[in-house]
Design an enzyme around this catalytic site. Sequence first.
Site, PDB file in Angstrom:
ATOM      1  N   CYS A 859       6.046  -0.864   3.469  1.00 56.89           N
ATOM      2  CA  CYS A 859       5.725   0.541   3.226  1.00 56.89           C
ATOM      3  C   CYS A 859       5.575   1.294   4.536  1.00 56.89           C
ATOM      4  O   CYS A 859       5.025   0.766   5.503  1.00 56.89           O
ATOM      5  CB  CYS A 859       4.405   0.669   2.450  1.00 56.89           C
ATOM      6  SG  CYS A 859       4.284  -0.313   0.948  1.00 56.89           S
ATOM      7  N   CYS A 860       6.056   2.502   4.542  1.00 53.77           N
ATOM      8  CA  CYS A 860       5.711   3.459   5.590  1.00 53.77           C
ATOM      9  C   CYS A 860       5.453   4.790   4.890  1.00 53.77           C
ATOM     10  O   CYS A 860       5.240   4.824   3.679  1.00 53.77           O
ATOM     11  CB  CYS A 860       6.792   3.552   6.663  1.00 53.77           C
ATOM     12  SG  CYS A 860       8.346   4.268   6.103  1.00 53.77           S
TER      13      CYS A 860
END
Length: 956
Positions: A859-860
């Site tokens: 995730c970012c």
Amino acid sequence: MIKRQITFIKLDECFILLHFYFIFHSALGTSREFRYFLLILPTGGMHMNYFHVNSTQVFPKFSFLAFYFSFVLSPACKDLVAATRDRKLNTFIQVSVVHPAEHVLTRYSSTEIVEGARDPLFLTGVTFPPEYPVYEETKIKLTVYDVKDKSQDTVSDLPRFFFLGCTTFRVGDLMKSKEQQLTLTLRTSDGGKTVGTIEVNLVKMGEIEDEEADHVTTDAQDQKCALVRECTAPEGISGKDNLPLLNAVLKNPICKLYRFPTSDNKWMQIREQMAETTLSFHVPKELINLHIKEDMRRNQELKELGELAPHWDNMRKNVIAHCDQMLSLYQDTLAELGKHTGSSFKSSCNKGEKTLEFIPINLHLQRMHVHSPCLKDAVYDVITMGAPAAHCQGFKNGGLRKLLSKFEAERRNTGYQCIYYSPENTAKAKEVLSNINHLQPLISSHADLLLNSASQRSPDSLKNSLKMLSEKAELFVHAFKDQLVRSALLALYTARPGCVLKKPVMPRNSAEEGCDSQHQDHPSQIKRQDSIPHHSEYDEEEWDRVWANVGKSLNCVIAMVDRLLEKDNSSNIKEGENDPSPADCKMSHAGGDWYEKLYPLVITLKDCMGEVVTRAKQSMTFVLLQELACGLPQCLMLTLRRDIVFSQALAGLVCGFIIKLHTGLHDQGFLQQLHTVGLLVQYEGLLSTYSEEAGMLEDMAVGISDLQKVMFKIIEAKSDDFLPVITGRREHYVIEVQLPAKMFELLPQEIKEGKLLHMYPVLFNVGINEQQTLAERFGDTTLQENVNQENFELLKEYYKLFTEKMPPDCLPHFQEQNDLKGLLENLHQNIQAKKRKNVEIMWLAATICRKLNGIRFTCCKSAKDRTSMSVTLEQCSILRDEHQLHKDFFIRALDCMRSRQTQGALNESDDPETGCLTDNKPTSRHFYPVALLLVSSHLLVVWLILSLALLLAKYQ
């Protein structure tokens, strides 16, 4: 009437549609045959694509040969001529299509840019998916451009490209050519000058060359390398079985195929697949629906709390008014989501859209399937998504981690307005209320079954019913006999009008005497106590006497059943020894009316338990009233924010679990781990601890931690709808995953019987962008350090549980327990080291997760650049470490996977002769690109000062 007659012959490689025609029956009884034609469809687990036509369709005059498999071209150029002799060419090919019926040139796709080569072999194929109309008469135009590096141009910051040459060919010519290969001459736009040749090959899907790759060179500058083939996978990501489960949860799969050389000069094939999921919307809608039901039930319980003193009554009215507003918001959101008919995922540009705030951002499955001539096939899955965060709520005051802590501190100082209960006590109150709603109907149902068994005079059924009733009653006691309930009852009494606190001496309750007369034929009568009295004295011991009534009444039921079964057994023995006399029969009949003997006792038990439920329900509702009243409206807004973040996180988790279950369905070790230990769920965060992303990380940390309260249950599907079903409440959800019957039969008996499966989520975050550089030099990285340390402790707990409950041979065949222990120690050392941008933490955590059969997430902020860079680096590293990718091809494989050139054609605004390349720029070759200003600390300080000035101006 239209009749379709279809005849198929199945060969090794395809289905051939031999006879396909329409017969039109008119009113006069005549018929007319319309059309014969040949249609080739591929096998190999792919969906068969049916061509739908009607009787009024006009067929073109040209041959109707439709390629209902992915049509992939592989281009390569030779002897390209540069404008100047010393010019190094950086080339790519623009692909355009001319449809036979339209005669219009349409830009379709392009290859990646190959630098510094006059004989470039393009690693990226040109793909026409199954739904794209390709005919024999379709013309394909290939235009070669030379890209001038922007570093050589001081005027423009963008690279510029220049026309070299072009050529055109018919698809039918390629199909009919020898070995399905064409060599074409590239000419200038006026058709006069030759600037080189281009070779076009039709790629046959799914073939593996096991022979040695003798022609592969180790020179990284040489363009003779493995061919990349890209296609849209019509079969979904279901492998050879094309199982309906994955088809129900995955949509719009995209597939790329690569062949890379191994260290022993053989070819391995890699199929990289990405798909969006219907769960992006399904899970949030299910959750919001549950929230609405839970909140409506809570509001009704608040209204049924009874008469309260003016202060508390005004507080209740205020709380109910705010709760009704929040309830309306949830209902409106659910209605808006019900109208959504577009894509099954939320793009990053919509992260600020209010109606979509419960939907995860860019949730996708990223799968890499490796087929190697020497090693066993392997599948590596990563779920990619934007960090679960409440973007619409903003991050000006931080994220959930900070906001919850601040709210809790403020709530402690409001004791003069309401009663303070700790978060643990508040959670306990919610759990008690949930158990009330769950256990009371079960106990009532088992009590009715006991009476039904008595009326049928069935000893075995009576024993089983009594056993189930006793078990549920034991759960009932453990769920409600809590000190919190006792203290909350006193608090509720003090909130009644005219309360008097006193401890009068109470006589022995009739429940304590009830079973003394159990040798008599009539049951004892247990007096049902009134609810907490108004305008009367309160006795703290009253709660104990209520529970004594429950225990005594249950003992009476058990004793009566034992007596009835004992008499029945003795009568049967006597009847077996002698013929029964009329007197014996009369006595047996008199003692055999089981229902009449049990009915009063069962009713008394229900009444006593009803008394417990009434008191416990009101007291726990009063506790929740304090939680809501102490922080209006902040409390409800925090609940909304937490629901939003949890909804996004849960959608990803459900997707990951279903994919993991499908992949490991034939792995007995994994299935044993699933029900014995549970699953590790590892989240890789790439958020910085600077500015808004620090708030996102706080939201994400809380949302992932909340997933510990989620359990899965696998059930057999009773219909063709395989979407998961969510039950439960906040703090405790059960996800029911539906499997087709054939898949369900593969599960262990424990899972078939409905055993709940636990999840162990952990989050490790390492900020890697330029904002993290600012945080490390001028800000604070404590949040990241604390999150990593806390989750490392959770990971250690799971590893300990795993090693205690699972035999060593259940680990994957290539793993050893010592390897895991060493990896954990290494991870701990890296977390303690506090090294800047320590990406080793991510690599170690991901490796441990894969070795423990876990589910991987990356995730970012938006699941785009940083996420894709991380995933591609991980994939190439796996190919190198586990599958012997040739060391000289690591960077080229990485560049190939990261290329954006294949995502679409050039912008329409791009001038084919002199325009700028604005869309399909190649990505950086480096994992963590650093801004140029970071090279100089002086430039960084200047940039920081200007940024602060702009920020201050913005909020003035």
